[in-house]
Design a protein around this motif. Structure first.
Motif, mmCIF file in Angstrom:
data_model
loop_
_atom_site.group_PDB
_atom_site.id
_atom_site.type_symbol
_atom_site.label_atom_id
_atom_site.label_comp_id
_atom_site.label_asym_id
_atom_site.label_seq_id
_atom_site.Cartn_x
_atom_site.Cartn_y
_atom_site.Cartn_z
ATOM 1 N N LEU A 151 0.840 -1.194 0.000
ATOM 2 C CA LEU A 151 0.000 0.000 0.000
ATOM 3 C C LEU A 151 0.874 1.243 0.000
ATOM 4 O O LEU A 151 0.615 2.200 -0.739
ATOM 5 N N PHE A 152 1.944 1.219 0.816
ATOM 6 C CA PHE A 152 2.816 2.383 0.865
ATOM 7 C C PHE A 152 3.398 2.689 -0.517
ATOM 8 O O PHE A 152 3.390 3.833 -0.974
ATOM 9 N N PHE A 153 3.885 1.642 -1.203
ATOM 10 C CA PHE A 153 4.540 1.919 -2.481
ATOM 11 C C PHE A 153 3.530 2.297 -3.566
ATOM 12 O O PHE A 153 3.822 3.138 -4.420
ATOM 13 N N PHE A 154 2.344 1.685 -3.525
ATOM 14 C CA PHE A 154 1.306 2.142 -4.467
ATOM 15 C C PHE A 154 0.947 3.596 -4.178
ATOM 16 O O PHE A 154 0.756 4.402 -5.094
ATOM 17 N N ALA A 155 0.874 3.940 -2.880
ATOM 18 C CA ALA A 155 0.512 5.311 -2.518
ATOM 19 C C ALA A 155 1.560 6.298 -3.033
ATOM 20 O O ALA A 155 1.220 7.404 -3.466
ATOM 21 N N LEU A 156 2.836 5.884 -2.999
ATOM 22 C CA LEU A 156 3.875 6.754 -3.564
ATOM 23 C C LEU A 156 3.560 7.088 -5.017
ATOM 24 O O LEU A 156 3.772 8.205 -5.478
#
Lengths: 151, 671, 178
Positions: free
Chosen positions: B137-142
């Motif tokens: 989720l963190f990397f998609f959010a980036l």
């Protein structure tokens, strides 16, 4: 018994051989001007290329500095004099942290941490030897049982 | 509007939503102990992975269709960019590298979930999946927020793009080095997620270690290969004759490697003696945190680096993420502190487990040195507002004693039995290897090589390799006697009997080869700047170099000035080498391409510094670099050893006729 | 507090410190080059001049001196050339001001002679064999301009093309000061 004595003698011989070889290994000829200049270049930072050393960089400034260093070495200046002279016009040009002030932290921190860790482990080991708990406590049994059940 | 941009944006948002829904549902299910919610939460893995793949496909589509409306495409390819470098442009800059990161991460998640499909109801696996969802989720959010790969240009759409960074369209290794490195970096997520799950579920016995053994090894292997390929790329492309400059970018990849290596060793102590639980969990949390810290250091622009990385505003995001990881890791350890107490203890200072402890101390000290050297200038700047630099000389001085100590441990540790040792046994086992080590030292000294560091490295290296060979020889001989097998099948079956141990020893061999190559190339090389007229010859360290002439080659991608140099050594003709300087449209900076004669003992490394001047003189940098080939070979041996470790172990042979235990010195936990 | 918690607390403190340092570094610029000589005495030099003779900093003791490192192939240098020529014309007769253009390239001597003719440059040009003077001044690129006051102290360092009006006001200020 005889065999083990011969074996011990072998280790003594090996130790002497290693010591001799190491002494020879440090005996390289006198440093040439060029090799001294090379080692100074490696300690200097190229002023315009990130963290690259003057020795590694082929920028114009670095090449000029290399020539200057070689000339100064041939003129008989000491390593520290040469580096100090370059630091006057390029202050951030040493790749080694200073051996004083804050720079000491960079040198000392890993060493102190390592020594502390070794001391801590040594103390734990000594404690274990003084107080060898041969019988497991019920607490320990429970922990082992729990660990096993994970498997 | 259909097109790669729309598809990409859709996929990115889809991935983020899947990860968020997955995490939410799974988290709720786990909190309420509702197995239907947990089952539902697991179903979001497939859409999330599909979205990641679609994002990557969309990026490639955009790059190959030269969709210059997309900023990333306009900045990273041009019409004349060859196909290979158009393909690799997908990870050539920040936004694209996050796509690669996410694709690899999703692949790991999917494979892990497949591998654990029979235990999908297991709370440990579910919690691990939750952690993985959150990382995804963190990397998609980036990509949704600060590093949107499919952001479009404002204003006119250009007819041609800027092309990749010139350094990234010069060598095919860009196709392999970043994916390998990322596969290593990202792979650490899996053991990390299981460690967190172990803390949460309270099952921090040896179970989670067994579950993630393969994942850790695979990630470590990729990281190793990635680092070696990076060094190779530096050597072949950057033109300064070196391969490792202790640059922040390099340190960023080396830091997690060090802690991961420590982890691979210390887990064996836990498996065998149930000790070091807190330490192992901490190591893997540290490894994962260091991958994020490394990404932060190299991508946020806080540190100057030789590697031309685009800077961006993802810095605060990465730093916050790092904070969250470390805080939750430490918090969980503190919460579980009492129950993590280990039942085992060390019985003797001269034993396998204390050797592993020493190994871990050394690796931790090494990591601390690298971290200090990398971050210290920032600290001084923050405290004193003064610019300082720490470079190769600091790292070289600090790491030399650690490296030699590690070589020594590598020679001695594998012959130490668990629990306790009699000195007599040790002396007997080390006798032959020690003689080999001394003979090797004498050999290089007699040949005229000097220098304390490299000579000791050669000695310890031979000591270590001889020990490994002795180990193999004894095992193979025992098998030949016991089962009347021939040598090769006996060797193969020996490896099959305990792949982790024998593979580990092969990895050690690779490390020794790498260490000797590093020591030799750092100490016994020569580097000279020479100026040559046409047909003039210069002799450097016994190599004759003749400048033959120069030529200019133009293509739409670049214009290249090549200088032909004839290289000979004594009676051997090495042929003609052509170092070059290329200029790319869209960049006024000339990019040098070195030309290297690769030899068994010495490389001849030529880089062009100055084009012919008005009198036709060229300036070349000439390096005679010893043992370089062995550095790459050593990396290959390490990779091969890692593969051996991954071979599934054969079920236990009838133990009655197994070789005598006394001689079975083990690297791994001898199962 | 158990030992584990004690260690965790220590580690937490270190990590918090690290994160604060990193956060403080965000957004700071890292342009480290140049300007080290400001407020320090200007290094002396005596350099071969274009067309023979020497350019000697000591000969200009007591004057405000402008030193400009430049090169014929550097594009920003070409942009500021007109301004420098104007600056020179303004102050050429001023007994309190001196101007030196130092060519920053070892191999350029011949090219520069042609270039000075075609561009009708009349300000004094000196060569810096081996770039020793440039290194003493901490030059990292071209153009770079140094302003030295009447006491021989470097007062300003300008990287990139000059701003003529600003430079003139600086010169006037240093002329006026004791």
């Amino acid at each position: 018994m005889k065999g083990s004595r011969a074996r011990l003698a072998l280790w003594v011989v090996l130790g002497i051989a290693v010591a001799t070889l190491l002494v020879v290994a440090t005996r390289s000829g006198p440093a040439t001007a060029r090799s001294r200049a090379d080692s100074i270049d490696q300690r200097l930072k190229c002023p315009i290329c990130g963290g690259e050393s003057v020795a590694d960089s082929n920028s114009d400034v670095s090449r000029s500095i290399r020539a200057l260093v070689l000339q100064e070495v041939r003129a008989g200046k000491s390593d520290d004099e040469i580096i100090a002279a370059i630091q006057r016009s390029y202050p951030d040009s040493s790749l080694l942290p200073a051996a004083s002030g804050l720079g000491l932290v960079a040198w000392g921190l890993p060493v102190v941490a390592f020594v502390l860790a070794v001391a801590g482990l040594g103390a734990a080991y000594a404690r274990n030897r003084r107080d060898p708990r041969r019988v497991a406590s019920p607490d320990d049994e429970a922990l082992v049982a729990e660990a096993r059940s994970d498997g | 509007m259909a097109g790669p941009g729309a598809l990409g944006d859709f996929a990115v948002v889809g991935g983020a939503v899947s990860a968020a829904l997955g995490a939410g549902t799974l988290g709720l299910g786990l909190a309420r102990r509702n197995s239907r919610l947990v089952d539902a939460g697991r179903r979001f893995v497939a859409p999330m992975c599909t979205a990641a793949v679609l994002t990557f496909v969309a990026m490639e589509w955009a790059l190959f269709s030269h969709d210059y409306a997309i900023k990333y495409v306009a900045n990273n390819v041009a019409n004349a960019t060859p196909g290979l470098f158009t393909f690799t442009a997908a990870w050539g800059a920040l936004e694209g590298s996050i796509i690669l990161w996410v694709v690899i991460l999703c692949a790991y998640v999917a494979i892990t979930m497949l591998a654990f499909r029979r235990r999908r109801r297991d709370a440990l696996v579910s919690w691990a999946l939750l952690v993985q969802y959150l990382v995804c989720l963190f990397f998609f959010a980036l990509m949704v927020g600060p590093a949107r790969p499919f952001a479009t240009q404002s204003g006119l759409i250009p007819f041609d793009g800027n092309g990749p960074n010139p350094l990234l369209q010069n060598h095919p290794l860009v196709a392999f080095h970043p994916p390998m490195l990322y596969a290593g970096y990202v792979g650490m997520t899996i053991p990390f997620s299981f460690a967190i799950a172990a803390l949460i579920t309270g099952r921090f016995g040896e179970g989670w270690l067994a579950d993630t053994r393969r994942a850790s090894l695979i990630a470590w292997g990729f990281l190793t290969v990635g680092i070696v390929l990076g060094a190779w790329w530096s050597y072949e492309v950057l033109g300064w004759g070196g391969y490792w400059g202790w640059d922040p970018v390099e340190n960023a990849s080396f830091l997690p490697w060090l802690t991961a290596t420590a982890f691979l060793h210390s887990v064996m102590v836990q498996e065998r003696r149930a000790m070091l639980r807190v330490w192992n969990i901490s190591l893997i949390i540290a490894t994962f945190s260091l991958t994020i810290l490394g990404t932060f250091l190299t991508r946020s622009g806080v540190i100057n680096s030789v590697h031309a990385f685009s800077q961006s505003d993802i810095g605060p995001w990465l730093l916050s993420f790092l904070g969250v990881i470390v805080a939750s890791g430490l918090g969980l350890i503190a919460w579980r502190g009492d129950r993590l107490r280990t039942p085992g203890r060390i019985d003797s200072l001269v034993s396998r487990e204390s050797a592993f402890l020493a190994n871990n101390l050394l690796f931790a000290a090494f990591a601390l040195v690298v971290l200090t050297g990398t971050v210290f200038p920032l600290l001084v700047e923050a405290l004193n507002n003064q610019q300082i630099s720490i470079g190769a000389p600091y790292f070289d001085r600090m790491s030399l004693p650690i490296g030699l100590a590690l070589l020594f441990m590598m020679a001695v540790a594998p012959v130490l039995p668990w629990r306790a040792t009699a000195g007599e046994v040790l002396r007997e086992r080390l006798q032959v290897p020690a003689v080999c080590g001394v003979v090797a030292m004498a050999f290089v000294v007699v040949l005229g090589y000097r220098g304390l560091g490299p000579v000791i490295a050669v000695g310890l290296g031979a000591f270590c390799v001889a020990g490994i060979v002795r180990n193999f020889a004894i095992a193979v001989r025992a098998r030949r006697r016991a089962y009347h097998e021939r040598t090769v099948p006996a060797l193969a079956r020996t490896v099959r009997s305990n792949p982790r141990k024998w593979g580990g020893l092969v990895v050690h061999t690779g490390v020794v080869v790498v260490a000797i190559a590093i020591a030799g190339s750092q100490s016994w090389g020569t580097r000279r700047e020479v100026q040559l007229k046409k047909n003039q010859t210069v002799t450097i360290a016994g190599h004759q170099l003749t400048y033959l002439g120069s030529s200019i080659v133009r293509s739409p991608q670049k214009a290249t000035l090549k200088v032909r140099v004839h290289v000979r050594h004594g009676g051997d003709d090495f042929g003609v080498y052509a170092p070059a300087i290329s200029t790319f449209p869209g960049s006024n900076q000339g990019i040098g391409t070195p030309s290297v004669h690769v030899g068994l003992l010495n490389d001849v490394y030529l880089s062009l510094i100055e084009a012919p001047d008005d009198q036709g003189r060229v300036t070349l940098q000439v390096g005679i670099n010893p043992l370089m080939m062995w550095l790459w070979l050593g990396g290959g041996i390490m990779a091969f050893g890692t593969l051996l470790c991954l071979v599934p172990a054969k079920r236990k042979q009838p133990d009655a006729v197994a070789p005598p235990e006394r001689e079975l010195a083990t690297v791994g936990a001898g199962t | 507090m158990t030992r584990v918690r004690w260690v965790v607390t220590c580690v937490a403190v270190v990590v918090i410190g690290l994160v604060i340092v990193l956060a403080a570094s965000l957004g700071r610029s890292h342009d480290t080059s140049g300007g080290a000589l400001v407020k320090h005495p200007a290094p002396a030099f005596s350099l071969p001049a274009l067309g023979g003779g020497k350019v000697d900093l000591q000969a200009d003791a007591g004057k405000v001196v402008i030193i400009n490192y430049w090169n014929d192939w550097c594009i920003p240098c070409q942009q500021e050339l007109g301004d420098l020529q104007r600056l020179w014309s303004t102050y050429r007769t001023d007994p309190l001001v001196a101007y030196v253009g130092i060519v920053h390239d070892v191999h350029a001597q011949r090219d520069i002679t042609d270039y000075v003719q075609t561009e009708q440059i009349t300000f004094p040009v000196a060569f810096d064999p081996g770039e020793r003077t440039a290194l003493a001044y901490g030059v990292t690129g071209q153009p770079e301009t140094f302003v030295i006051d009447k006491h021989g102290v470097v007062r300003n360092w300008i990287s990139g093309p000059i701003d003529l009006a600003k430079l003139e006001s600086l010169i006037e200020a240093y002329k006026a000061s004791a």
